[in-house]
Enzyme design. Structure first.
Site, PDB file in Angstrom:
ATOM      1  N   LYS A  11       0.807  -1.220   0.000  1.00 40.07           N
ATOM      2  CA  LYS A  11       0.000   0.000   0.000  1.00 40.07           C
ATOM      3  C   LYS A  11       0.847   1.279   0.000  1.00 40.07           C
ATOM      4  CE  LYS A  11      -3.962  -2.128   2.337  1.00 40.07           C
ATOM      5  NZ  LYS A  11      -4.833  -2.024   3.529  1.00 40.07           N
ATOM      6  N   TYR A  51     -12.401  -2.329  -3.966  1.00 36.67           N
ATOM      7  CA  TYR A  51     -12.881  -2.483  -2.591  1.00 36.67           C
ATOM      8  C   TYR A  51     -14.397  -2.357  -2.471  1.00 36.67           C
ATOM      9  CZ  TYR A  51      -8.120  -2.400  -0.714  1.00 36.67           C
ATOM     10  OH  TYR A  51      -6.819  -2.703  -0.405  1.00 36.67           O
ATOM     11  N   PHE A  59     -15.472   3.307   6.691  1.00 38.53           N
ATOM     12  CA  PHE A  59     -14.089   3.546   6.267  1.00 38.53           C
ATOM     13  C   PHE A  59     -13.891   3.512   4.750  1.00 38.53           C
ATOM     14  CE2 PHE A  59     -14.544  -1.013   7.057  1.00 38.53           C
ATOM     15  CZ  PHE A  59     -14.034  -1.563   5.892  1.00 38.53           C
ATOM     16  N   ARG A  87      -1.333 -14.266   4.785  1.00 37.69           N
ATOM     17  CA  ARG A  87      -2.040 -13.604   5.883  1.00 37.69           C
ATOM     18  C   ARG A  87      -1.243 -13.721   7.189  1.00 37.69           C
ATOM     19  NH1 ARG A  87      -6.417 -11.476   4.260  1.00 37.69           N
ATOM     20  NH2 ARG A  87      -7.488 -11.335   6.262  1.00 37.69           N
ATOM     21  N   THR A  93      -4.693  -7.001  11.094  1.00 35.62           N
ATOM     22  CA  THR A  93      -4.983  -5.698  10.483  1.00 35.62           C
ATOM     23  C   THR A  93      -4.560  -4.549  11.390  1.00 35.62           C
ATOM     24  OG1 THR A  93      -6.828  -6.657   9.278  1.00 35.62           O
ATOM     25  CG2 THR A  93      -6.806  -4.266   9.488  1.00 35.62           C
ATOM     26  N   ARG A 104       2.919  -6.055   9.349  1.00 29.90           N
ATOM     27  CA  ARG A 104       2.171  -4.977   9.990  1.00 29.90           C
ATOM     28  C   ARG A 104       2.760  -4.596  11.344  1.00 29.90           C
ATOM     29  NH1 ARG A 104      -3.506  -7.339   7.769  1.00 29.90           N
ATOM     30  NH2 ARG A 104      -3.585  -6.106   5.846  1.00 29.90           N
ATOM     31  N   ASN A 114      -1.949   0.236   6.914  1.00 29.04           N
ATOM     32  CA  ASN A 114      -1.363  -0.996   7.443  1.00 29.04           C
ATOM     33  C   ASN A 114      -0.440  -1.721   6.463  1.00 29.04           C
ATOM     34  OD1 ASN A 114      -3.173  -2.290   5.718  1.00 29.04           O
ATOM     35  ND2 ASN A 114      -4.630  -2.750   7.348  1.00 29.04           N
ATOM     36  N   HIS A 117      -2.143  -5.500   1.702  1.00 27.85           N
ATOM     37  CA  HIS A 117      -3.440  -6.161   1.522  1.00 27.85           C
ATOM     38  C   HIS A 117      -3.158  -7.571   1.035  1.00 27.85           C
ATOM     39  CE1 HIS A 117      -7.498  -7.003  -0.089  1.00 27.85           C
ATOM     40  NE2 HIS A 117      -6.823  -7.602  -1.056  1.00 27.85           N
ATOM     41  N   GLU A 128      -9.507 -11.033  -7.347  1.00 31.90           N
ATOM     42  CA  GLU A 128      -8.557  -9.938  -7.136  1.00 31.90           C
ATOM     43  C   GLU A 128      -7.373 -10.026  -8.096  1.00 31.90           C
ATOM     44  OE1 GLU A 128      -9.513  -8.989  -2.455  1.00 31.90           O
ATOM     45  OE2 GLU A 128      -7.636  -9.992  -2.935  1.00 31.90           O
TER      46      GLU A 128
END
Length: 140
Positions: A11, A51, A59, A87, A93, A104, A114, A117, A128
């Protein structure tokens, strides 16, 4: 466990701080291979489409603005149980809840910023990945 592919996004908060290499090293050290990768600048509309599952949540607009604020690195990771492994490497998160050594825990600035993704299931991973990559770009 089967070989899987999953989408990963580095990100804007992480690309702005030149953390792409450090983050990719964590994926590779965990046994994941990067089989496709590109640096792109999303528009707010593109981020919104990606998203859209979160549309209507408090958010959502802030997330779309953030994701369009600077370049991101989209990539496809491949490996045994890649979705769960990704993950695990990303961490929770909320960086305050993320295990030590996770992306993170080390790099995230907040719950919203964070750093990464990752797809949460095989079906979402397929959707995705297809959003950002054609089959010709996946070179495992």
């Amino acid at each position: 466990m089967a070989t899987e592919r999953t989408l990963s996004i580095i990100k804007p908060d992480a690309t702005n701080r030149n953390l792409t290499g450090k983050i990719n090293a964590k994926f590779e050290d965990a046994g994941l291979r990067i089989v496709a990768q590109k640096r792109i600048q999303l528009t707010k509309a593109q981020a919104g489409k990606f998203y859209e599952v979160h549309a209507g949540r408090p958010f959502y607009d802030e997330l779309c603005e953030f994701m369009a604020s600077a370049p991101v690195v989209v990539q496809v990771l491949e490996g045994e149980g890649a979705i769960a492994k990704n993950r695990e490497v990303m961490g929770a998160t909320n960086p305050a809840d993320a295990a030590p050594g996770t992306i993170r825990a080390e790099f995230a600035e907040s719950v919203g910023e964070n750093s990464v993704h990752g797809s949460d299931a095989p079906d979402t991973a397929a959707v995705e990945i297809a959003y950002f990559f054609s089959g010709l770009e996946l070179v495992g």
